[in-house]
Scaffold this active site. Structure first.
Site, PDB file in Angstrom:
ATOM      1  N   THR A 185       0.861  -1.169   0.000  1.00  0.00           N
ATOM      2  CA  THR A 185       0.000   0.000   0.000  1.00  0.00           C
ATOM      3  C   THR A 185       0.904   1.228   0.000  1.00  0.00           C
ATOM      4  OG1 THR A 185      -1.753   1.120   1.189  1.00  0.00           O
ATOM      5  CG2 THR A 185      -0.114   0.015   2.535  1.00  0.00           C
ATOM      6  N   GLU A 328      -5.033  -2.824   3.602  1.00  0.00           N
ATOM      7  CA  GLU A 328      -4.813  -3.362   4.952  1.00  0.00           C
ATOM      8  C   GLU A 328      -5.996  -4.185   5.458  1.00  0.00           C
ATOM      9  OE1 GLU A 328      -4.209  -0.372   3.866  1.00  0.00           O
ATOM     10  OE2 GLU A 328      -2.616   0.662   4.971  1.00  0.00           O
ATOM     11  N   LYS A 438      -6.257   9.985  -4.729  1.00  0.00           N
ATOM     12  CA  LYS A 438      -6.599   8.696  -5.345  1.00  0.00           C
ATOM     13  C   LYS A 438      -7.162   8.933  -6.748  1.00  0.00           C
ATOM     14  CE  LYS A 438      -7.391   4.181  -3.927  1.00  0.00           C
ATOM     15  NZ  LYS A 438      -8.024   3.193  -3.096  1.00  0.00           N
ATOM     16  N   TRP A 443      -3.092   5.285  -5.924  1.00  0.00           N
ATOM     17  CA  TRP A 443      -2.647   6.406  -5.105  1.00  0.00           C
ATOM     18  C   TRP A 443      -1.558   7.224  -5.775  1.00  0.00           C
ATOM     19  CZ3 TRP A 443      -5.707   7.665  -1.393  1.00  0.00           C
ATOM     20  CH2 TRP A 443      -6.362   6.712  -0.624  1.00  0.00           C
TER      21      TRP A 443
HETATM   22  P1  AMP Z   1      -6.318   1.062  -1.016  1.00  0.00           P
HETATM   23  O1  AMP Z   1      -5.483   0.621   0.126  1.00  0.00           O
HETATM   24  O2  AMP Z   1      -5.531   1.526  -2.183  1.00  0.00           O
HETATM   25  O3  AMP Z   1      -7.334   0.058  -1.386  1.00  0.00           O
HETATM   26  O4  AMP Z   1      -7.119   2.345  -0.550  1.00  0.00           O
HETATM   27  C1  AMP Z   1      -7.980   2.362   0.552  1.00  0.00           C
HETATM   28  C2  AMP Z   1      -8.562   3.739   0.715  1.00  0.00           C
HETATM   29  O5  AMP Z   1      -9.349   4.063  -0.438  1.00  0.00           O
HETATM   30  C3  AMP Z   1      -9.498   3.916   1.879  1.00  0.00           C
HETATM   31  O6  AMP Z   1      -8.819   4.128   3.092  1.00  0.00           O
HETATM   32  C4  AMP Z   1     -10.292   5.145   1.428  1.00  0.00           C
HETATM   33  O7  AMP Z   1      -9.559   6.335   1.642  1.00  0.00           O
HETATM   34  C5  AMP Z   1     -10.425   4.900  -0.054  1.00  0.00           C
HETATM   35  N1  AMP Z   1     -11.678   4.196  -0.330  1.00  0.00           N
HETATM   36  C6  AMP Z   1     -11.885   2.873  -0.478  1.00  0.00           C
HETATM   37  N2  AMP Z   1     -13.174   2.604  -0.725  1.00  0.00           N
HETATM   38  C7  AMP Z   1     -13.827   3.785  -0.714  1.00  0.00           C
HETATM   39  C8  AMP Z   1     -15.190   4.186  -0.887  1.00  0.00           C
HETATM   40  N3  AMP Z   1     -16.171   3.312  -1.157  1.00  0.00           N
HETATM   41  N4  AMP Z   1     -15.460   5.499  -0.789  1.00  0.00           N
HETATM   42  C9  AMP Z   1     -14.500   6.413  -0.536  1.00  0.00           C
HETATM   43  N5  AMP Z   1     -13.206   6.102  -0.377  1.00  0.00           N
HETATM   44  C10 AMP Z   1     -12.870   4.803  -0.455  1.00  0.00           C
END
Ligand code: AMP
Length: 542
Positions: A185, A328, A438, A443
């Site tokens: 991540t 995570e 994002k 990211w």
């Molecule tokens: P990742 O580890 O790349 O999967 O990113 C996780 C992060 O993406 C979360 O902590 C949120 O900040 C964002 N995220 C994931 N799902 C959503 C959602 N349905 N709505 C808004 N933000 C989201």
């Protein structure tokens, strides 16, 4: 008094052997540039056994990390099972990483072998000289004509599989808590952090995904994971689908919206999953396809605008189902399957509920904590706090001990998301403490961008914030304070960044300002910058 039940490990070999016995006739389809590849589970699993034997012949030790640099294909699925079932750790590498990050994650994971789609070989080869731990680079012939370098580490996948008999008998993993897979991540400092899934966490996450009020995946389903298999195990869907015995419909490299919709239509896909950017791109094309087989379009990774979900509902009668999770968290933790009582509400109110991140799934615990006072916030739909997560598929730490501050003293994960929860349990993300943007589900580190911009001799200070974007969810925007009398243009800043970051990281806008707002502790007040984004007029840019 101890319970008197058998203590059997929850492990991927069980998932594999059960599917081998019960679902040998089920299908795996992969779209290719020239058509498609179709196999039964039985054919695919024979190759899993061959691959496990080949890893033995390559002397890949137990617990060694095996990297994959691949699209969503059957071969990737073969790796998904052969690597962890044979006691190694599957490291799915993000194919969009910039060379420095790529070299970093391979070194941090100490990958022993890396498997790579031939089409992706040039991207991996950029760091071929910076991967001292990697003894073998196994090239998967996907029909592309990228040159295969003449290098002693290079091995051909099919030659490898053909090099000996398949593994016979059952795979055995005694300790359900042993590592099965690794996914990185991003961090606020720009260095990715390794999340190490166990056999137990993977099985429990898959099992919960099967539940009726979660994804309700069953043997009758035809599952299309559009979300990359290098991103949180494609939200666990390959494992969940095989646990259920569902057909897997894999898009390979054919991920343009029209190609995805054509695949849904051709294979009567029942559940598909991807980030908002994908479903936004597909929206104008929905009327061109018969999508009547779909019963769920799952979307997460970024907020799903109500207009997007309603656009789908207007076009095909099926709104989008939102889910929330993180690398995570394996990732699925909340899903926007409405309560039966809420199905009685009017269209507008239901649409509003579907624009939330949904309700917690079984075995997952969440709490909201006031970042200043540490007090737990009530679930009243108004009080916002940092979302903290606990459960059997939530990380308890990162590989090699990095990022310890992401965990509380009592073992909960600080998600960096700020949220409210209403009395019915609907989660609503309202802000983020993570200094990241994002874009299209991936990211961008604002800190890394800022550091690079501030490396320009004519820049005094720079801050990067996320700007909402209808297509990409968010795009980076830079605020730059030039040094005294320096004449600086947007082009100067972008030209400076171009050799330093991936193209898709380049800020969409560069605003030149006299000063940046700061917090009491001297940090850039990004919340203020975000709020002012529309109001600030670019100065000095040409
Ligand atoms: P990742 O580890 O790349 O999967 O990113 C996780 C992060 O993406 C979360 O902590 C949120 O900040 C964002 N995220 C994931 N799902 C959503 C959602 N349905 N709505 C808004 N933000 C989201």
């Amino acid at each position: 008094m101890a319970g008197l039940m058998q203590d059997r490990p929850l492990s991927l070999p069980h998932v594999f052997h059960r599917a081998e016995m019960l679902f040998a006739d089920k299908e795996i389809v992969t779209a290719t540039a020239s058509g498609e590849r179709r196999s039964t589970y039985g054919e695919c699993f024979e190759r899993v056994r061959r691959l496990a034997a080949a890893l033995d012949r390559l002397d890949v030790p137990a617990e060694a990390r095996v990297g994959t640099f691949c699209s969503n294909t059957q071969t990737h699925l073969e790796l998904y099972f052969a690597v962890p079932c044979s006691g190694r750790v599957l490291h799915t590498i993000n194919i969009r990483l910039f060379p420095d990050q790529l070299a970093f994650v391979v070194a941090d994971a100490q990958d022993d072998v890396v498997f790579v789609d031939r089409a992706l070989l040039p991207a991996l080869w950029q760091v071929a000289d910076r991967m001292p731990s990697v003894r073998h680079i196994v090239v998967i012939d996907d029909g592309s004509n990228e040159a295969v370098p003449d290098d002693p580490r290079v091995v051909d996948y099919e030659t490898l599989l053909a090099g000996g008999p398949p593994r016979s008998g059952r795979f055995v993993i005694d300790d359900e808590n042993s590592a099965a897979a690794l996914c990185y991540t991003s961090g606020t400092t720009g260095d990715p952090k390794g999340v190490l899934y166990s056999h137990r966490s993977t099985v429990l996450h898959s099992l919960t995904s099967l539940a009726a009020d979660v994804l309700a995946i069953g043997e009758r389903d035809r599952v299309q994971p559009v979300v990359p298999m290098f991103h949180v195990n494609a939200w666990g869907l390959p494992y969940t689908a095989v646990l259920a015995g569902a057909n897997l419909i894999l898009p390979g490299t054919q991920t343009a919206p029209g190609e995805l919709l054509a695949q849904i239509e051709r294979h009567r896909v029942t559940i598909s999953a991807g980030v908002p950017t994908i479903w936004m791109g597909a929206l104008p094309l929905l009327h061109e396809h018969d999508l009547s087989s779909l019963r769920m379009v799952l979307c997460g990774g970024a907020a799903v605008p109500q207009s997007l979900s309603e656009g789908w509902r207007a076009a095909i009668g099926l709104p989008i189902t939102q889910a929330w999770g993180m690398t995570e968290t394996s990732p699925i933790c909340t899903v926007g399957v409405l309560r039966s009582a809420d199905n009685e509400l009017d269209d507008e109110e239901r649409a509003r509920l579907r624009a939330t991140q949904g309700r917690p799934v079984p075995l997952f615990d969440l709490r909201l904590v006031n970042p200043e006072t540490g007090a737990e916030q009530p679930w009243d739909g108004v009080s916002a706090g940092e979302l903290q997560a606990a459960g059997p598929w939530i990380a308890s730490g990162y590989l090699n001990g990095s990022g310890a501050d992401a965990f509380t003293d009592d073992g909960w994960l600080r998600t960096g998301d700020i949220a409210t929860v209403d009395p019915r349990g609907y989660l609503n993300l309202v802000d983020r403490t993570k200094d990241l943007v994002k874009s299209g589900g991936e990211w961008i580190s604002s800190v890394t961008l800022e550091n690079h911009i501030m490396g320009h001799p004519a820049v005094a200070e720079a801050a990067v914030v996320a700007k909402p974007d209808p297509r990409w969810s968010e795009r980076p925007v830079a605020f730059v304070v030039p040094r005294d009398d320096a004449r600086l243009t947007t082009d100067d800043v972008l030209a400076h960044l171009r050799p330093l970051v991936p193209k898709w990281w380049l800020p969409d806008e560069v605003h030149f300002v006299d000063a940046l707002p700061k917090t009491g502790t001297g940090k850039f007040a990004k919340r203020v910058l975000r709020a002012r984004l529309d109001a600030i007029v670019p100065e000095g840019s040409t």
